[in-house]
Design an enzyme around this catalytic site. Structure first.
Site, PDB file in Angstrom:
ATOM      1  CE  LYS A 196       1.740   1.845   4.363  1.00 33.24           C
ATOM      2  NZ  LYS A 196       2.304   0.820   3.394  1.00 33.24           N
TER       3      LYS A 196
ATOM      4  CB  THR B 191      -0.976   0.014   1.315  1.00 32.06           C
ATOM      5  OG1 THR B 191      -1.830  -1.040   1.148  1.00 32.06           O
ATOM      6  CG2 THR B 191      -1.909   1.177   1.313  1.00 32.06           C
TER       7      THR B 191
ATOM      8  CE  LYS C   5      -5.042  -1.836   1.982  1.00 28.80           C
ATOM      9  NZ  LYS C   5      -3.919  -2.268   2.290  1.00 28.80           N
TER      10      LYS C   5
END
Lengths: 292, 292
Positions: B239, B96, B171
């Site tokens: 993150k 990701t 995502k």
């Protein structure tokens, strides 16, 4: 059984209809009589006041709009607790209203020699019609057992979650869950839209995983299609978020997520979507973030 | 098929293991060699650098930690795009990472005569082991078709959602959905706790309705049981939330719900729970709202 029924809005009329269809004799009161007409046409008796609906009734259900209406229905001059009313009737408030009001109702009922339950529901108009509501009940265990056969005509998932007010608290927990999910849903679908992604495809792809929710599956497609018809109305959800924040404060809790949701839903209402469904939240986000 | 594999953390090792079990020959690189040992023991070849893993490989997969590591793996002196590496290899980044980085990787690959896909996943370590991940793919349609038989060994729901970077955007949409749901989940279960409700009972009762979500069903019980073991770690989610906010900014969007979630997850990390699961968010809420 002879049953009093106060409140014949979309939810109440459908729920009362299920009791009627099961053979119970209804005595009905509603602020606007016309909304009770379908029940009256099928044999329900009209009552001029909540008080009148208690006469000879083993059980009285109430499901109205706002806390002030619940107060009026119970404590008003022609309310369920007016001096001339039957005192030993089981009263069940199915409105979503403050836990503290449920406790006051229960205490008043007990002082009169009766008993009260708070029993708010989830599952919307479809659940009300089909008898598949979830019902969260607070109050005395024996009273719950007494009400259960009737509640089972209206709902599928029914549980007593604690003493007076606990049903209302459980319902507020439900609304807090939804508040967070709706903010995430609308922010996510706004990003997807601006990124040029196919949002219907995404709902299918992401709905199967850790991002999955009832809201994504049911409200996501409506939102993508620009369909803001209510399921559950913004102005009713705002009422519930206000109740949730009030209860949180009483418990000494600050809920920033619910605060944010309320603010965004206030914006949604200010855009003229108070009577749209909760998925209209995305319109408030779009207004805050106009396309460049 | 000869396949390069960069990154053998919990996810990467399990995913590579599925390719290996299907008979593919792996050439593996990882920063910490020990984490690749199980793959090497089953016959994978060790490579001293990402560049080396491209030699003779038809396809190279990467799944590392942070964007800086992705940059190093692709653009570093011993990276996949180093001058001596095979140029026509299909490279697939399953980390990701930022959509803009995915677009830069795709452009660089194309300029070299190769092709790149971004293909981040959801479904956690269990999904990785069982091959039931969801995989969101961005990039060239022909490259997607070429990668698909390999992706199908790793995932169940696999879709190409657009050009380079679109997989990463999808995502991030997924993570935004989860952010809202987690805030709602933890605020709701905090209220339930302080109200003295039976939270396990509530999860069963409310999970069947409009408040239902994967998070409520899977993470709710862990949270109630005080089990903060990761599923998905707070520091990794932080993150992702940072990436989501960065991408939102690039799209001209302010996401107050994600901002709030990031702030609360920063608090969770500050409490020493960076490596706990995302359900540890409730500890930050408890810290903000100490019992009276």
């Amino acid at each position: 059984m002879k049953i009093g029924w106060i409140g014949t809005g979309i939810m109440g009329a459908a729920m009362a209809g299920r009791l009627q269809a099961a053979g119970h004799a209804l005595q009905v009161y509603n602020r606007t009589q016309a909304k009770a007409d379908p029940l009256l046409a099928r044999g329900a008796a009209w009552c001029a006041s909540p008080a009148e609906a208690t006469q000879g009734a083993d059980c009285v259900f109430t499901i109205v709009g706002y806390p002030t209406e619940v107060e009026e229905v119970y404590f008003g001059p022609h309310g369920l607790f007016a001096p001339a009313t039957r005192a030993d009737t089981l009263v069940v408030d199915m409105t979503t209203s403050p836990p503290e009001l449920a406790r006051r109702i229960a205490a008043t009922a007990a002082a009169r020699g009766g008993v009260a339950l708070d029993a708010p529901v989830t599952g919307g108009d479809i659940g009300a019609r089909e008898g598949t509501l979830s019902i969260m009940v607070g109050g005395d265990a024996a009273a719950f057992d007494r009400a259960l056969p009737l509640l089972q005509l209206m709902g599928k998932n029914i549980a007593r979650v604690g003493g007076p007010g606990a049903g209302q608290q459980a319902k507020l927990v439900n609304q807090i869950l939804i508040a967070g999910t709706m903010v995430g849903l609308c922010e996510a679908l706004l990003v997807a839209d601006r990124a040029g992604l196919d949002r219907e495809q995404l709902i299918g792809l992401l709905g199967a995983g850790a991002a999955g929710s009832w809201a994504l599956q049911r409200l996501g497609p409506r939102l993508v299609g620009g369909d803001y018809a209510p399921g559950f109305m913004v102005e009713h959800f705002l009422k519930d978020l206000g109740l949730a924040l009030h209860e949180a404060q009483a418990l000494g809790l600050e809920l920033r997520g619910v605060e944010l949701a309320r603010q965004l839903y206030e914006n949604t209402r200010a855009l003229g979507h108070g009577r749209s469904g909760t998925q209209a939240l995305i319109l408030a986000l779009e207004a805050l973030n106009p396309p460049r």
